[in-house]
Structure formats: C-alpha cells, structure tokens
Motif scaffolding. Structure first.
Motif, mmCIF file in Angstrom:
data_model
loop_
_atom_site.group_PDB
_atom_site.id
_atom_site.type_symbol
_atom_site.label_atom_id
_atom_site.label_comp_id
_atom_site.label_asym_id
_atom_site.label_seq_id
_atom_site.Cartn_x
_atom_site.Cartn_y
_atom_site.Cartn_z
ATOM 1 N N ASN A 62 -19.428 39.303 26.452
ATOM 2 C CA ASN A 62 -18.202 38.946 26.622
ATOM 3 C C ASN A 62 -17.393 38.508 25.306
ATOM 4 N N ASP A 63 -16.357 37.779 25.287
ATOM 5 C CA ASP A 63 -15.690 37.773 23.877
ATOM 6 C C ASP A 63 -16.638 36.643 22.996
ATOM 7 N N ARG A 64 -17.596 36.035 23.522
ATOM 8 C CA ARG A 64 -18.279 34.955 22.550
ATOM 9 C C ARG A 64 -19.839 35.431 22.562
ATOM 10 N N TRP A 65 -20.217 36.124 23.747
ATOM 11 C CA TRP A 65 -21.717 36.342 23.583
ATOM 12 C C TRP A 65 -22.025 38.041 23.364
ATOM 13 N N SER A 66 -23.101 38.273 22.536
ATOM 14 C CA SER A 66 -23.202 39.657 22.087
ATOM 15 C C SER A 66 -24.726 39.639 21.513
ATOM 16 N N SER A 114 -15.275 31.809 17.646
ATOM 17 C CA SER A 114 -14.298 32.083 17.176
ATOM 18 C C SER A 114 -14.364 33.249 16.177
ATOM 19 N N GLU A 115 -13.416 33.694 15.466
ATOM 20 C CA GLU A 115 -13.663 35.114 14.652
ATOM 21 C C GLU A 115 -14.058 34.473 13.430
ATOM 22 N N ARG A 116 -14.032 33.243 12.889
ATOM 23 C CA ARG A 116 -14.579 32.768 11.693
ATOM 24 C C ARG A 116 -15.825 31.879 11.897
ATOM 25 N N GLY A 154 -35.612 33.575 12.617
ATOM 26 C CA GLY A 154 -35.050 32.340 12.499
ATOM 27 C C GLY A 154 -33.536 32.359 13.154
ATOM 28 N N VAL A 155 -32.932 31.468 12.473
ATOM 29 C CA VAL A 155 -31.352 31.463 12.906
ATOM 30 C C VAL A 155 -30.449 31.702 11.802
ATOM 31 N N GLU A 156 -29.183 32.045 11.965
ATOM 32 C CA GLU A 156 -28.443 32.396 10.743
ATOM 33 C C GLU A 156 -27.040 31.552 11.413
ATOM 34 N N PHE A 157 -26.335 31.345 10.414
ATOM 35 C CA PHE A 157 -25.224 30.498 10.800
ATOM 36 C C PHE A 157 -24.139 31.158 9.707
ATOM 37 N N LEU A 158 -22.996 31.605 10.293
ATOM 38 C CA LEU A 158 -21.889 32.440 9.551
ATOM 39 C C LEU A 158 -20.603 31.548 10.045
ATOM 40 N N TRP A 159 -19.926 31.023 8.553
ATOM 41 C CA TRP A 159 -18.707 30.464 8.929
ATOM 42 C C TRP A 159 -17.805 30.549 7.485
ATOM 43 N N ASN A 160 -16.575 31.247 7.879
ATOM 44 C CA ASN A 160 -15.576 31.613 6.723
ATOM 45 C C ASN A 160 -16.133 31.905 5.440
ATOM 46 N N GLY A 161 -16.973 32.971 5.464
ATOM 47 C CA GLY A 161 -17.683 33.538 4.424
ATOM 48 C C GLY A 161 -18.974 32.793 3.950
ATOM 49 N N LEU A 162 -19.366 31.977 4.660
ATOM 50 C CA LEU A 162 -20.576 31.292 4.385
ATOM 51 C C LEU A 162 -21.704 31.765 5.191
ATOM 52 N N GLN A 163 -23.002 32.204 4.490
ATOM 53 C CA GLN A 163 -23.838 32.623 5.315
ATOM 54 C C GLN A 163 -25.168 31.658 4.968
ATOM 55 N N LEU A 164 -25.786 31.194 6.131
ATOM 56 C CA LEU A 164 -27.036 30.448 5.967
ATOM 57 C C LEU A 164 -28.108 30.961 6.934
ATOM 58 N N ASN A 165 -29.438 31.235 6.369
ATOM 59 C CA ASN A 165 -30.570 31.830 7.024
ATOM 60 C C ASN A 165 -31.742 30.986 6.951
#
Length: 393
Positions: A62-66, A114-116, A154-165
């Motif tokens: 759906n729009d949120r899960w992939s 969201s997109e960001r 592991g996990v990855e966090f993406l927000w407004n250009g920030l990438q954290l693995n």
C-alpha cells in the motif's frame, strides 16, 4: 545461501498474500564482458570474461508498506585466477561464468508514513564515495574512495536526507581478521566470524542546488584496540556546463591503541560538457600511515595516486568516441617506482529507448620505471582489448 535466498522469496510471497492486492515490480540488469590482454613480449593473447544477472523484486502493499529483494548470478573466468587478490564475488559465488551460483544481495521490509520518513529492517547495503568518472572503478562492492559496499543485518532510518544504519555484519562483512605484528614484522593473521557490529550515518543537504554529504561509520570487532572508523565528506557541484565530484575520506584501524594507523584520501572528478564535446577526469591521492597495516577501499588497482582524463565527442546521437589518458603509481609505497601510463580509445554505443549500452576499447598499458619485475614480462608494454554489453529492463 540458496536456502536463505529461498526463505526471503517465500517471505515476500507470504507478505504479499497477507496484504490486499500487492503490486510487484520486477527490474534488473544483464551484463556480459570480454577482454583480451597481449603482452608485447609474448606470442599468446590471454582472454578473460565475466557475466552477471541482477534481479530486483519490489513489492508494494500500500502507500506505506513495501518490501525489496535483490538476487544476482555472477561469474568470471580468466587465466591465472589463482593469483587474483582483493576480489569479492559475494557469498558462495562461483567463478564459472557459464553456470554461476545465485547470490543473495539484500532484502528489507519498509514502512514509510510520509515521503520524507522511512524505516527499513532486513539485510541492508550501503556505501560512500563511489568513483563517478573512472571507468575501471564502477562496482561498489570492489571500488570506492570512501567506503566500499557494506552488508549488515539490521535497521535503517531515513528522514529528510539523513541516513542511519545499525546492525551486525553479514556475509564477508562479518569476518574479523587481526593481523599480528612483532617488531614491525608480519607474524600471521587470525580470523573469526560472528563478532562484527556496525553503525553508519550520513546526511545529504543542498545549498543552492549543490549537494554535500558528510558520513561516518564505526565498525566494532569486539576486540581490544582493534576497531575501525570511517569519516568523510562527499560533494557534488554542478552548473550549466561544468560539474565537480569531490571527496575527502578518513579511515583508521587499531583504534585506542599505540599502534593505530590511518589513511586520508582525496578525490576530485571534474567534468565539462558542451554540445557534442565532453571531457571527464579523475584525480586520486592518499596519505597512508603504514601500507602494510592499513588498506585503501580501492582493491581493483591498489595505489596511492592516479590521474585519468578522457575527452570524448559524440559523432552521432548513439555513438561517441573517447581518448583516455592515465597515469598510475600501481603501489601503496611511495618509495617504489612502479609507474605506468595508459592511453587508447573507447567507443560508446547506446540505445537509450531500450537501455542498451555497448562499450569497446583498445588500451596500451606502458610501464615507466625500473622497479617493475622482469618475471612475467611485467616490465613490457601490453595491449588491452575489451567489449562490454549491458542492458536494463
């Protein structure tokens, strides 16, 4: 490895059945290369070739899960392969280009409210500071001025250009090898698996359309005084006809130890394009504490300095000709004289509407200094012929 790949495929299928009307997008790339090398002091011509199939499965629930999965089949054949060093073909990969083994190359489930903002969990890949202009350094698993491709679970966090693995090493990234030295002499190597943990952070921010990307990466081997730290800044500047890709990278091993060693790398890749004319360049330089105890992220051709320039002209919309001119040090030791020159021609044929690219080349590799060994005629000029065929779908 094939069992693990099958498990991820079944996981994607199971998730697709659990959600209502998922959408599956399949994309990929096929690549076949063939090269021939002729040393001018020998009568025989040696050939080598490689093949690769890359498949990407992108499932959108759906729009949120992939979810996403990548698998590859890759193989290579060449004379004298037992002497090859620094080449990572992936977990359980084979060098047989006709019957290559399928290689698992990552999978994750993503939640994007969201997109960001996005969260990912699974087997993740990341890298920093790839070469953009030099044709011989194009695979992030083998070559990068910053960080070659890392694989973590592991996990990855993406927000407004920030990438954290954050996660633990997987595949070849899960091996901890400690090099033992005594009085400056190499005494052997001790390797263990299942000990590595890694955290990576990077941030893309734009200023007037120019992109700056600072990054940092810490890798723990859970061994006293033996961990790694990467840090750097990758920049991409552009105007109407001119562009510049640059990087400063730092890499240190044996942290918190009196024996800590590090290197500093500098990369500048300018390009200029006007009408049918284009010129690109790559200049790389590294300052290395101890070449025996630290290493560069470039493994295809380890060296502390090289410079390459290639002017090209488009004869037709689908046909271009380039003339590469290169200078290589071919060593990490500044006291060694192993310089060489490369010059020749590269011919580019592409069909953008079908995503087909064919590149052929004729290059002369000319040794330039006295320290080249005569064994194997390495001090004699060589000619390199090659054809590369690639298409996406």
């Amino acid at each position: 490895m094939n069992k693990r790949m099958l498990l991820y495929v079944l996981l994607l299928v199971g998730l697709s059945l659990a959600f209502e009307r998922p959408k599956l997008d399949l994309s990929g790339m096929i690549m076949v290369h063939a090269y021939a090398d002729w040393n001018t002091d020998e009568s025989n011509v040696v050939h080598r070739y490689e093949s690769m199939l890359d498949l990407d499965f992108d499932v959108r629930f759906n729009d949120r899960w992939s979810a996403w999965l990548e698998i590859e089949a890759m193989g290579m054949a060449m004379d004298g392969m037992e002497e090859m060093e620094g080449m990572d073909m992936g977990d359980d990969a084979t060098m047989d280009p006709v019957h290559p083994t399928v290689v698992f190359n990552g999978a994750y489930v993503q939640y994007a409210p969201s997109e960001r903002l996005a969260f990912r969990i699974g087997d993740l890949n990341y890298f920093e500071g790839l070469f953009k202009n030099y044709y011989d350094f194009g695979d992030p698993r083998d070559d990068a001025a910053g960080i070659r491709q890392k694989s973590i679970r592991g996990v990855e966090f993406l927000w407004n250009g920030l990438q954290l693995n954050v996660g633990f090493g997987s595949g070849s990234n899960d091996q901890s090898c400690y090099y033992h030295y005594m009085f400056g002499e190499y005494m052997g190597m001790d390797c263990k698996e299942g000990l590595t943990y890694e955290i990576h952070a990077a941030y893309d921010f734009e200023i007037a359309g120019q992109v700056f990307r600072p990054y940092a990466d810490y890798k723990s081997y859970q061994r006293k005084d033996f961990n790694e730290l990467y840090a750097g800044l990758d920049i991409s500047l552009s105007s109407e006809h001119f562009a510049l890709h640059g990087l400063y990278g730092y890499h240190s091993v044996f942290l918190a130890s009196d024996d800590a060693v590090s290197n500093h790398v500098f990369l500048a890749e300018p390009s200029f394009e006007f009408s049918r004319f284009c010129i690109i360049g790559s200049l790389f330089y590294a300052v290395i504490d101890d070449p025996e105890r630290t290493f560069l992220e470039m493994t295809t051709r380890p060296e502390y300095f090289f410079v390459a320039v290639e002017p090209s002209v488009a004869l037709l919309e689908s046909l271009s000709i380039g003339i590469p001119l290169e200078y290589h040090t071919n060593t990490l030791e500044k006291d060694e004289d192993l310089q060489s020159w490369r010059v020749g021609g590269r011919f580019y044929f592409n069909v953008p509407s079908y995503k087909i690219n064919i590149i052929s080349m004729v290059l002369a590799d000319i040794p330039d200094d006295k320290d080249w060994p005569s064994e194997g005629n390495k001090n004699d000029p060589s000619l390199i012929f090659g054809v590369e065929v690639m298409f996406d779908f």
